[in-house]
Scaffold this active site. Structure first.
Site, PDB file in Angstrom:
ATOM      1  CD  GLU A 583      -1.202  -0.185   3.700  1.00  0.00           C
ATOM      2  OE1 GLU A 583      -0.971   0.397   4.758  1.00  0.00           O
ATOM      3  OE2 GLU A 583      -2.092  -1.034   3.566  1.00  0.00           O
ATOM      4  CG  HIS A 672     -11.811  -8.869   8.189  1.00  0.00           C
ATOM      5  ND1 HIS A 672     -10.960  -9.653   7.437  1.00  0.00           N
ATOM      6  CD2 HIS A 672     -11.054  -7.857   8.675  1.00  0.00           C
ATOM      7  CE1 HIS A 672      -9.747  -9.129   7.462  1.00  0.00           C
ATOM      8  NE2 HIS A 672      -9.781  -8.036   8.203  1.00  0.00           N
TER       9      HIS A 672
END
EC number: 2.1.1.14
Length: 735
Positions: A583, A672
């Protein structure tokens, strides 16, 4: 001189945004009360602008995410959410059971919700910018609504699970999207709006000529409207096309790159448009050298100035930071202070007597001994002593792990008891001895649970850590942590980025006490858990006057010292987490080779361990295809990856890369989700992987840390994971 500013943080000085949003979700306040609190925050943001700038933006306070707001505005609501019912649908899209995917916004630490374009039948569902414009108009305040542009909106969206990047596909969708934007602009102008600010950061991405032809066609449809376009995070990919767009003004970021200035000098700037020079850094918290900035503005002949990119990457104000190292606070400028810098520049250009400070960092918090170590690095510093195949043979003899070894990624549930004890310790209500005794109890408990479940490689649970970066920042020289430097990551989640203000070095062992204690409780190997140099750097603010490469190497040296201490203490496996490796890469791929060269070196410097020490890397991405060649150059022995969401399809990156030989920890459980995965669900993922990789290379693990889950979910999920490994061993041991 005209001053623009944009992206002021909506969080509030006391995180009022977070509190109101979470209270609304919990049903503690009504929708009307929630909207009233949001209106107060809107006024607070606008008052900060009005004090310092000429053009006050509106439509900047989203209830969750501004990209989601744009999707609502143009009617891009997937069928599964049914008819739009206001906030209930809005938050269902943001955080419901079938919520939109979330990903990083360009190469920043802000996360946005990825719009899903299904039919492409766009409609003006709600003119959100107009509502905000009229809200301020009713208060007697004139604003310029800020809107995410149509090109960037599509560029950030997906159709049938794929990014919308192909010019032909975009062109088809624009035939229906452009009329909706026209309607938004028309309604604003009809209501007396004199300027509309359009954000098009995707203009800095790797765009083809066909993209720019499309952009010109789209903006020719808007030629009668008073539009000003803002670009940031890098240079526009086609300067000449950009400056030819039929709009009122154009913003250029002169902080993040040198190409915009070079193109300006080569091609000039059209006299019929306003150049808004983005000269105050919106991503780093340092006071600007205003004398130099003024010289640049003068050179550009700009009649308007602004911040380089949205200010929401910064905390609100440095005013309340009272516990920073000596001399640091006066060098900081958070969002409020950045607005003040713009005001000072305006006053200077208007001929008022103002002081343009020259901030000097030259000798601030410098440790020459670390600089000397970096100068002495050789190619061998970035390579392990033996090649992977030889290390693998040694490690298999040393560790004697079964086929399909099981482990976790590091953290275990941080219950309210853990958080309360940490808070009490920080407030000085309990002694260091009491706190350490409590942490030891948690470690003892988690080691026992892991042994009972039957995991092969254990962890200590990370109960002493609030955050994977902040924990190390507090223990390293040259890095400061703030009291109130909160920044929004997504939704209501805030974090405090540390500030790398000087030479980074280690003062002593950072993780040794907890990890060696955990190892003393079991015969099974316990992993050392470290955060990698790129992630510590990428999730912190850092000096602008020191090359990124050098900062990364400083951190890598400190992490490597910790690796060596863990080895000396008998720890045989060390994990280095690097979620920021991908990223942090520049927006433009043409800049990737330079970035990845030093990023790979930094990881390898940190991971330079003995051949018998097994180095694990953890990277939580769902897309490895673009960077697989760079990952292959990292000196780890095992890499753990997310595989549950893609049902193992991520492994196609390794299928397409010839010559992959290292071990892979396959993330079979999506942490998640609160759902407990079944053995069969997880087995289908491993079977997909086994079609490509030999069984000897495969580990079985969750896809991320378990800090945010609760024990009722964790224990049965891990038991199923271990049952899966046992089943696989029976099935594949003799094949």
């Amino acid at each position: 001189m005209k001053v623009y500013a944009f992206g002021f943080p909506k969080i509030g000085e006391k995180r009022e945004f977070k509190k109101a949003l979470e209270d609304f979700w919990k049903g503690k306040i009504t929708e009307n009360q929630f909207k009233e609190e949001m209106s107060e925050l809107r006024m607070y943001m606008v008052e900060n602008y009005r004090t310092n700038v000429d053009v006050v933006p509106s439509n900047e306070l989203s209830y969750y995410d501004f990209v989601l707001d744009t999707a609502i505005m143009v009617g891009a609501i997937p069928e599964r959410f049914g008819k739009y019912e206001g906030l209930s649908t809005y938050f269902e899209m943001a955080r419901g059971r079938k919520a939109l995917e979330m990903t990083k916004y360009f190469n920043t630490n802000y996360h946005y919700l990825v719009p899903e374009i299904e039919s492409g039948n766009f409609e003006l569902l709600e003119n959100i910018p107009l509502e905000d414009f009229l809200f301020f108009r009713s208060m007697g305040i004139e604003t310029a609504p800020r809107i995410l542009g149509p090109f960037t909106f599509l560029y950030l969206s997906k159709k049938d699970g794929m990014w919308i990047r192909e010019p032909g596909e975009m062109e088809k969708l624009f035939t229906r999207l452009v009329p909706v934007y026209r309607k938004v602009f028309e309604e604003l102008v009809e209501n007396g709006c004199g300027e509309i600010l359009v954000d098009e950061p995707a203009f800095v991405c790797d765009l083809q000529k066909d993209h720019w032809n499309l952009i010109k066609d789209v903006y020719s449809e808007f030629s009668g409207f008073p539009l000003t376009i803002f670009t940031y995070y890098d240079s526009v990919s086609d300067y000449e096309s950009y400056v030819s767009l039929p709009v009122k003004g154009l913003h250029l970021d002169f902080v993040s790159n040198t190409e915009n200035l070079r193109n300006f000098e080569k091609h000039g700037f059209p006299s019929d448009k306003t150049l808004i020079a983005g000269v105050i850094n919106g991503r780093q918290p340092w006071r600007a050298n205003l004398k130099k900035v003024a010289e640049l503005v003068d050179k550009l002949g700009a009649s308007a100035i602004s911040n380089s990119c949205p200010l929401f990457h910064l905390p609100i104000t440095a005013q309340w930071e009272n516990s920073l190292p000596d001399g640091l606070r006066e060098k900081l400028a958070f969002a409020k202070e950045k607005l003040e810098e713009l005001k000072v520049l305006k006053e200077f250009f208007e001929g008022k007597k103002v002081n343009l400070p020259e901030v000097s960092f030259e000798d601030f918090a410098v440790d020459e001994s670390v600089s000397k170590k970096i100068k002495q690095l050789t190619p061998d510093s970035f390579r392990r002593e033996k090649e992977y195949q030889e290390r693998d043979r040694i490690q298999r003899e040393e560790l004697k792990l079964p086929l399909f070894p099981t482990t976790t990624i590091g953290s275990f549930p941080q219950t309210s008891d853990v958080r309360k004890m940490r808070a009490r310790y920080r407030r000085g209500e309990i002694s260091e001895e009491e706190y350490e005794s409590f942490i030891k109890e948690q470690i003892k408990k988690v080691v026992r649970i892991q042994e009972e479940i039957g995991l092969d490689v254990l962890v200590h649970g990370e109960f002493e850590r609030t955050d994977m970066v902040e924990f190390f920042a507090e223990k390293l020289n040259g890095i400061a942590t703030t009291q109130n430097g909160w920044v929004l990551s997504y939704g209501s989640r805030c974090y405090r980025p540390p500030i790398i203000y000087g030479t980074v070095s280690r003062t002593g062992p950072m993780t040794l006490k907890e990890i060696t204690y955990a190892q003393s409780l079991t015969e099974k190997p316990v992993k050392g858990m470290l955060t990698g140099p790129i992630t510590i750097m990428g999730w912190s603010y850092y000096r602008e006057d020191i090359p990124e490469r050098e900062i990364a190497y400083q951190i890598a040296l400190a992490i490597n010292e910790e690796v060596k201490d863990l080895e000396e203490a008998g720890i045989k496996i060390v994990q280095i987490d690097e979620p920021a490796f991908r990223e942090k890469a520049p927006v433009k791929k043409s800049k990737w080779p330079e970035y990845f060269e030093w990023a790979i070196n930094a990881f390898n410097l940190a991971a330079n361990a003995r051949p018998e020490t097994q180095i694990h890397a953890h990277m939580c991405y769902s897309d490895f295809n673009e960077i697989i060649e760079y990952i292959h150059q990292l000196e780890f022995d095992v890499i753990s990856i997310e595989a549950s969401r893609s049902k193992g399809e991520i492994i196609s990156a390794f299928e397409n890369f010839k010559g992959w030989i290292k071990q892979i920890g396959v993330g079979v459980w999506d942490i998640h989700s609160p759902a407990v995965p079944s053995v069969d669900e997880m087995k289908s993922i491993i079977e997909r992987v086994l079609r490509i990789l030999p069984k000897e290379l495969i580990w079985v693990n969750p896809d991320c840390g378990l800090k945010t889950r609760n024990w009722e979910e964790v224990v049965p999920s891990l038991k199923n994971m271990v049952d899966l490994a046992k089943k696989l061993r029976k099935e594949y041991n003799n094949t």
